[in-house]
Design a protein around this motif. Structure first.
Motif, PDB file in Angstrom:
ATOM      1  N   GLU A 101       8.715  -2.051 -11.728  1.00 48.38           N
ATOM      2  CA  GLU A 101       8.226  -2.380 -13.018  1.00 48.38           C
ATOM      3  C   GLU A 101       7.065  -1.131 -13.108  1.00 48.38           C
ATOM      4  N   GLN A 102       6.082  -0.939 -12.116  1.00 51.03           N
ATOM      5  CA  GLN A 102       5.099  -0.001 -12.540  1.00 51.03           C
ATOM      6  C   GLN A 102       5.668   1.498 -12.278  1.00 51.03           C
ATOM      7  N   GLU A 103       6.572   1.582 -11.419  1.00 50.67           N
ATOM      8  CA  GLU A 103       7.224   2.872 -11.719  1.00 50.67           C
ATOM      9  C   GLU A 103       7.699   3.407 -13.041  1.00 50.67           C
ATOM     10  N   LYS A 104       8.605   2.225 -13.338  1.00 50.16           N
ATOM     11  CA  LYS A 104       9.173   2.650 -14.886  1.00 50.16           C
ATOM     12  C   LYS A 104       8.032   2.659 -15.679  1.00 50.16           C
ATOM     13  N   SER A 105       7.082   2.050 -15.774  1.00 51.29           N
ATOM     14  CA  SER A 105       6.127   2.336 -16.608  1.00 51.29           C
ATOM     15  C   SER A 105       5.483   3.621 -16.716  1.00 51.29           C
ATOM     16  N   LEU A 106       5.423   4.217 -15.514  1.00 49.22           N
ATOM     17  CA  LEU A 106       5.038   5.700 -15.353  1.00 49.22           C
ATOM     18  C   LEU A 106       5.892   6.683 -15.905  1.00 49.22           C
ATOM     19  N   LEU A 107       7.178   6.119 -15.603  1.00 50.22           N
ATOM     20  CA  LEU A 107       8.131   6.956 -16.090  1.00 50.22           C
ATOM     21  C   LEU A 107       8.150   7.011 -17.862  1.00 50.22           C
TER      22      LEU A 107
ATOM     23  N   ARG B  13       0.865  -1.129  -0.048  1.00 50.50           N
ATOM     24  CA  ARG B  13      -0.005  -0.085   0.126  1.00 50.50           C
ATOM     25  C   ARG B  13       0.852   1.233   0.085  1.00 50.50           C
ATOM     26  N   CYS B  14       1.926   1.356   0.812  1.00 51.19           N
ATOM     27  CA  CYS B  14       2.836   2.200   0.812  1.00 51.19           C
ATOM     28  C   CYS B  14       3.252   2.505  -0.406  1.00 51.19           C
ATOM     29  N   MET B  15       3.832   1.660  -1.129  1.00 48.61           N
ATOM     30  CA  MET B  15       4.306   1.625  -2.550  1.00 48.61           C
ATOM     31  C   MET B  15       3.194   2.011  -3.577  1.00 48.61           C
ATOM     32  N   GLN B  16       2.056   1.491  -3.280  1.00 48.10           N
ATOM     33  CA  GLN B  16       0.992   2.049  -4.395  1.00 48.10           C
ATOM     34  C   GLN B  16       0.634   3.705  -4.126  1.00 48.10           C
ATOM     35  N   GLN B  17       1.029   4.243  -2.929  1.00 46.66           N
ATOM     36  CA  GLN B  17       0.780   5.297  -2.442  1.00 46.66           C
ATOM     37  C   GLN B  17       1.691   6.321  -3.349  1.00 46.66           C
ATOM     38  N   LYS B  18       2.972   5.774  -3.196  1.00 49.72           N
ATOM     39  CA  LYS B  18       4.189   6.405  -3.966  1.00 49.72           C
ATOM     40  C   LYS B  18       3.758   6.650  -5.387  1.00 49.72           C
ATOM     41  N   LEU B  19       3.249   5.557  -5.805  1.00 51.41           N
ATOM     42  CA  LEU B  19       2.946   5.506  -7.520  1.00 51.41           C
ATOM     43  C   LEU B  19       1.538   6.452  -7.830  1.00 51.41           C
TER      44      LEU B  19
ATOM     45  N   ARG C 269      10.733 -10.345   0.831  1.00 53.26           N
ATOM     46  CA  ARG C 269       9.404  -9.883  -0.260  1.00 53.26           C
ATOM     47  C   ARG C 269      10.087  -9.319  -1.306  1.00 53.26           C
ATOM     48  N   TRP C 270      11.343  -9.376  -1.880  1.00 51.37           N
ATOM     49  CA  TRP C 270      11.659  -8.571  -2.842  1.00 51.37           C
ATOM     50  C   TRP C 270      10.983  -8.706  -4.181  1.00 51.37           C
ATOM     51  N   ASP C 271      10.021  -9.649  -4.451  1.00 53.29           N
ATOM     52  CA  ASP C 271       9.094  -9.822  -5.296  1.00 53.29           C
ATOM     53  C   ASP C 271       8.258  -8.233  -5.469  1.00 53.29           C
TER      54      ASP C 271
ATOM     55  N   ILE D 225      10.422  -5.456  -6.736  1.00 55.46           N
ATOM     56  CA  ILE D 225      10.259  -5.694  -8.633  1.00 55.46           C
ATOM     57  C   ILE D 225       9.086  -5.120  -8.746  1.00 55.46           C
ATOM     58  N   HIS D 226       7.814  -5.565  -8.294  1.00 54.66           N
ATOM     59  CA  HIS D 226       6.794  -5.133  -9.037  1.00 54.66           C
ATOM     60  C   HIS D 226       6.558  -3.822  -8.873  1.00 54.66           C
ATOM     61  N   TYR D 227       6.802  -3.196  -7.994  1.00 50.45           N
ATOM     62  CA  TYR D 227       6.697  -1.623  -7.802  1.00 50.45           C
ATOM     63  C   TYR D 227       7.623  -1.133  -8.791  1.00 50.45           C
TER      64      TYR D 227
END
Lengths: 198, 198
Positions: free
Chosen positions: A129-135, A64-70, A120-122, A125-127
């Motif tokens: 990927e999403q961040e990269k996609s936004l970039l 959730r924290c990472m989703q908030q960053k996104l 939970r490095w996965d 990695i998932h975060y």
DNA sequence: ATAATAAATATTTAATAATATATTCATTAT
DNA sequence: ATAATGAATATATTATTAAATATTTATTAT
């Protein structure tokens, strides 16, 4: 969504809220399931109807924290008043401020980071990927507007992400002051955007 | 330098050599003073004539490791066949390869990193200062040759250092493959040098 | 049928004792 | 006088046990 599903989601949401507060203040280890349950006005046993175990709750908090960053980044992308290069700068600055805020006000949160890094490095990695996609979205917009001239948008996004890791990842948040990091973030983004321009 | 001083330095050097090998293979915790002493053909007690305690030996190892990183960079700077932008790229690539090599062959070394991060951050700061200073040399050379147009060399060096941290710092060496990091390092340096050019 | 509880059990953490190691120091050798 | 040792002591690790907490499950309420 059915009513039952909706309340289930609401309860899950509430559990993560309460757990995150405790993880932040007292750390993962010092937070008990009984305490989280009490915060949610339920029994400890009942928590297991919503999460498999304590680690899954921690993973949920991290996600959730990472989703908030996104979400922060998506807001920037939506903002039509910003040029692509400003969006890139705001990306670094906003995420940095969000992260530094979190870790300076709740140092025990670093325990959650350690857990995620180890087990939970996965999620990371998932975060990423999403961040990269936004970039890539920002870069594509820059290409369309003629401000950027980026041939390989996806690769370039990865490079930008790598070069901004100091301001995005938790690792250095407690080692340097916000002011120092902000100055650096501004400088790095300036350097990067100079390299992206036509 | 007097003969006595010289042999003292030689012995210190040997102690660090032997200790570093053990720290790398078995970790800081699992390495005993008795073992280091035996490797050096001396008694454990005698180690204290050369180092205050075990942590100082670890600090010495870390310092030497960082000095070697710096020596790598100095070599690149000396190489007159390289243009400033190539020097910047080689800086990232050579340090990355050195670091990844170290941590992939000796994973227990990460314990030394943890110790330094927790208790001897001053060593890291000192290293970063020197590294930054070497980066300014490359930038100044680029300015002189007309390849770069950097107004504030010192600030820019700090930004480059920040943007390359993923390839220089130990933190991500075990989380990503060398190939992946090498591709990224190449991309980031290309982006940065584009931004530095006239 | 679903949601929640509370007691039962499994697992983890904390406290303690036992052991090993770091560090000091009196003594010996060079 | 300097260097080194090895025994003595202080400190830190590890092994063991006791206590606390996580997780499961049988039972009750909605």
């Amino acid at each position: 969504m059915k009513l039952a599903e909706e309340t289930t989601e609401t309860i899950k949401h509430d559990i993560l809220d309460k757990a995150f507060l405790r993880f932040g203040r007292y750390g993962f280890g010092k937070t008990t399931m009984a305490e989280i349950a009490k915060d949610c006005d339920m029994s400890a046993g009942n928590l297991y109807r919503y999460f498999e175990n304590k680690k899954e709750i921690a993973a949920g908090c991290a996600q959730r924290c990472m989703q908030q960053k996104l979400e922060l980044v998506r807001e920037i992308i939506r903002d039509t008043s910003l040029t692509p290069d400003k969006k890139l700068q705001r990306f670094a600055m906003d995420v940095l401020e969000y992260m530094h805020q979190q870790f300076s006000s709740e140092p025990a949160l670093m325990e959650l980071v350690d857990f995620v890094s180890r087990e939970r490095w996965d999620i990371v990695i998932h975060y990423m990927e999403q961040e990269k996609s936004l970039l890539t979205e920002i870069l594509s917009e820059g290409n369309r507007s003629g401000q950027f001239n980026v041939s390989n948008v996806l690769e370039t996004a990865k490079w930008i992400q790598a070069s901004l890791i100091k301001f995005i990842a938790p690792r250095y948040m407690d080692a340097f002051s916000l002011e120092e990091l902000q100055k650096e973030a501004k400088g790095v983004t300036a350097l990067l955007t100079a390299g992206l321009k036509k």
